[in-house]
Design a protein around this motif. Sequence first.
Motif, short mmCIF file in Angstrom:
data_model
loop_
_atom_site.label_atom_id
_atom_site.label_comp_id
_atom_site.label_asym_id
_atom_site.label_seq_id
_atom_site.Cartn_x
_atom_site.Cartn_y
_atom_site.Cartn_z
N ILE A 168 2.15 1.74 -3.54
CA ILE A 168 1.13 2.33 -4.42
C ILE A 168 0.99 3.82 -4.13
O ILE A 168 0.95 4.64 -5.05
N ARG A 219 -13.65 4.22 -4.76
CA ARG A 219 -13.10 2.96 -5.21
C ARG A 219 -14.18 2.05 -5.79
O ARG A 219 -13.94 1.28 -6.70
N TYR A 227 -6.78 1.43 -6.89
CA TYR A 227 -6.13 1.24 -5.59
C TYR A 227 -5.50 2.52 -5.05
O TYR A 227 -4.84 2.49 -4.01
N ARG A 228 -5.70 3.64 -5.73
CA ARG A 228 -5.01 4.86 -5.34
C ARG A 228 -5.41 5.26 -3.92
O ARG A 228 -6.54 5.05 -3.48
N GLN A 278 0.84 -1.21 0.00
CA GLN A 278 0.00 0.00 0.00
C GLN A 278 0.87 1.25 0.00
O GLN A 278 0.54 2.23 -0.67
N LEU A 337 -3.15 1.19 -11.40
CA LEU A 337 -3.22 1.49 -9.97
C LEU A 337 -4.43 2.37 -9.61
O LEU A 337 -4.70 2.57 -8.43
#
Length: 82
Positions: free
Chosen positions: A42, A79, A70-71, A39, A67
């Motif tokens: 990312i 999300r 998952y930002r 995490q 990504l």
Amino acid sequence: MTKKTCERRRRQYRASIPGAGKAAYRKKYDKAMSGRDPQAAIAAKCLDCMHWQRTRVTECPIVCCPLWPYRPFTGEKARAVA
């Protein structure tokens, strides 16, 4: 590339991290580079891509980025749209 060269480049890059959140962003970068926190990796990449501006990460227009779903710094609602 030698290990010494790689470490030197990482130190230079870390020192160049700009912005008001510099200390926190450097900490996140260190955590990402440790290889123990995906995490953090990312988050560091997203911040890097958006010039170390957290608000730009939350408003990221690059929806084709792998990504993007998952930002960091976005709520669950954002999300879910992905």
